[in-house]
Design an enzyme around this catalytic site. Structure first.
Site, PDB file in Angstrom:
ATOM      1  N   GLY A 166       0.506  -1.319  -0.059  1.00 17.16           N
ATOM      2  CA  GLY A 166      -0.036  -0.291  -0.055  1.00 17.16           C
ATOM      3  C   GLY A 166       1.097   1.210   0.024  1.00 17.16           C
ATOM      4  O   GLY A 166       0.312   2.590   0.465  1.00 17.16           O
TER       5      GLY A 166
ATOM      6  N   SER B 278       2.421   2.312  -2.433  1.00 15.92           N
ATOM      7  CA  SER B 278       2.389   2.467  -4.448  1.00 15.92           C
ATOM      8  C   SER B 278       3.935   1.991  -4.882  1.00 15.92           C
ATOM      9  O   SER B 278       5.084   2.879  -5.865  1.00 15.92           O
ATOM     10  CB  SER B 278       1.846   4.433  -3.878  1.00 15.92           C
ATOM     11  OG  SER B 278       1.108   4.264  -3.873  1.00 15.92           O
TER      12      SER B 278
ATOM     13  N   ASP C 272      -1.603   8.250  -6.648  1.00 13.26           N
ATOM     14  CA  ASP C 272      -0.311   7.655  -6.181  1.00 13.26           C
ATOM     15  C   ASP C 272       0.930   7.816  -7.402  1.00 13.26           C
ATOM     16  O   ASP C 272       2.264   8.512  -6.755  1.00 13.26           O
ATOM     17  CB  ASP C 272      -0.436   5.910  -6.506  1.00 13.26           C
ATOM     18  CG  ASP C 272      -1.504   5.133  -5.580  1.00 13.26           C
ATOM     19  OD1 ASP C 272      -1.770   5.929  -4.984  1.00 13.26           O
ATOM     20  OD2 ASP C 272      -1.763   4.354  -5.802  1.00 13.26           O
TER      21      ASP C 272
END
Length: 497
Positions: free
Chosen positions: A158, A160, A205
């Site tokens: 999580g 990126s 992101d």
């Protein structure tokens, strides 16, 4: 985001904090030597992009709402050497991590490069950046190059890692081919490129990875245009806050689980927006934010300009409770609500996304999106308008993070047992706020901790979560890969070799 072209940073000190430079200098030198050993030539330059942590604002970017991430100290670095012009144009990519096999591909005049999104392969992310960058530059003759990748962002956590890799690939491809892009343009190319991996991404992101600023988070807006506004933590500087990342070690690769998790949530939010718009007799509504803005304007007219973001979302939250039922909708239910056919629902709301689902939870998904959007605005307003004279500001920010976790877990169902447990451990260990970050279903937890409490916090979390499950980690030095404090860091950069 600046419209100025990306240029070379003069030194590592331009990119990293002073206390990080010695270790980074050793890392870059090792990468340089590995490149020469593998390819027989020295690299021309380095491309670098960081990972990111989303402080608050989860799963709302693809509904058009603002989010609040920051770039982190973990990053992807690619050493690059261009090849002499030759046909066919070939790109060779290797990785410092032996788990990833060296791969070569040729530039294709019709499609640039083939990407099979049904196959989960690390090289796909590099190809995404390459393709996204060159798709809008069909008039150039591309150059081949060699690349060696070194990354320390935990994968599937999580943070990126995949988007940072895509951005870094696009940056490397840009520089090899002599293309000049602004940070905004590079961000857009990376967003377009990652779509080829088969996930309907929102753009947070890539924006955070490219546009990070030292010691500042980013308020990222997607409507009416993509924009990243740095927001300082100066109001709470006296409280010396720090953000700590803790990895559950549950791998959460959104590209693999997308049909039942990430992509499904995209479709559910689309369905909720469509049904709400139908009830309110509104048109040209694609996202929940579209509905929100159209509904407020329709109901309040000119007076809507005087309503704060927070008040508008309160009104919308009250409305959805009367129009969306709790529980599951079938495709037939959605079609009936929209007074259309199942085939039309599929064509309009599902056709471009791969999903697997027997039902859709629309009320809880919409409630999460609207309430999470409120929390982002509240977080922003607290930082912008407060001076922390009462000493309570940090606690208020932490409470918003806690509320976000509850919503992600109970309404959006993107948490998991390990995240829930780790969040509770972090709070018991002194975190003022703790929540999942990233797509969820595993990955990392981010916690807001006072610097004076940091050592005690780290010790407690190590013992209660990591060492209890994996006693072999005690003393082997690996804990720093799963539990670390971070400051807001700089974004995409080019560095001379």
């Amino acid at each position: 985001m600046t419209a100025e072209p990306l240029v070379f940073s003069g030194s590592l000190a331009d990119v990293y904090f002073d206390d990080e430079v010695p270790a980074q200098r050793e890392r870059y030198q090792a990468l340089k030597e590995s490149f020469h050993k593998r390819f027989g030539v020295w690299p021309d330059f380095y491309a670098r992009c960081p990972g990111r942590v989303n402080i608050i604002g989860e799963h709302i970017d693809y509904s058009g709402y603002s989010v609040f991430p920051m770039a982190v100290s973990r990053d992807v670095v690619i050493a690059v050497a261009s090849l002499e012009s030759s046909m066919p144009v070939q790109v060779t990519v290797a990785n410092q991590d032996p788990r990833y096999t060296e791969t070569s591909f040729q530039h294709q005049s019709d499609s640039i490069v083939h990407i099979d999104s049904s196959v989960h392969d690390w090289i796909n992310y590099f190809k995404c950046g390459y393709k996204g960058l060159l798709e809008s530059h069909g008039n150039i003759q591309p150059r081949g190059f060699r690349a060696l990748v070194d990354g320390n962002i935990p994968t599937g956590a999580g943070l990126s890692s995949s988007s940072a890799f895509v951005c870094c690939s696009a940056l490397a491809t840009m520089q090899v081919n002599g293309i000049k892009l602004s940070k905004l343009e590079l961000t857009q190319r990376a967003i377009e490129g990652e779509q080829h991996a088969g996930v309907k991404i929102g753009g947070m992101d890539q924006t955070a990875c490219v546009n990070g600023v030292k010691e500042q988070a980013l308020l990222i807006d997607f409507v009416p245009v993509l924009r990243a506004t740095p927001v300082s933590f100066q109001p709470v500087a006296s409280s010396a806050p720090v953000f700590v990342i803790a990895n559950t070690r549950v791998v959460a690769d959104k590209h693999v689980t997308a049909p039942t998790n990430y992509n499904l949530r995209v479709v559910e939010t689309r369905m909720a927006a469509a049904i709400l718009a139908k009830h309110a007799n509104l048109h040209n509504v694609a996202t929940l934010r579209d509905f929100h803005k159209s509904f407020i304007l329709d109901q309040y007219g000119d007076q809507s300009q005087g309503l704060s973001d927070d008040r508008q979302l309160q009104i919308v939250l009250a409305y959805i409770d009367t129009k969306l039922k709790p529980g599951y909708y079938s495709l037939e239910d959605v079609a009936a609500e929209l007074q259309t056919s199942v085939a039309q629902v599929r064509s309009r709301l599902v056709a471009d996304v791969t999903i697997r689902a027997s039902g859709f939870q629309l009320h809880s998904r919409a409630k999460h999106v609207f309430s999470e959007a409120r929390r982002v605005y509240q977080f922003r307003d607290l930082l912008i308008s407060s001076d922390d004279s009462s000493g309570d500001l940090l606690k208020e920010l932490g409470e918003l993070m806690n509320q976000s976790q509850a919503s992600c877990s109970d309404l959006f169902h993107c948490s998991c047992p390990e995240i829930d447990e780790l969040v509770e451990i972090c709070r018991r260990s002194g975190a003022l706020g703790s929540r999942l970050t990233g797509a969820g279903w595993g990955g990392c937890v981010v916690s807001l901790v006072q610097r004076s409490d940091l050592d005690r916090f780290l010790d407690h979390v190590q013992e209660e979560y990591f060492f209890r499950r994996w006693p072999e980690m005690r003393g082997d030095g690996s804990i720093s890969n799963y539990l670390f404090a971070t400051r807001a860091c700089s974004g995409a950069a080019l560095l001379p070799a």
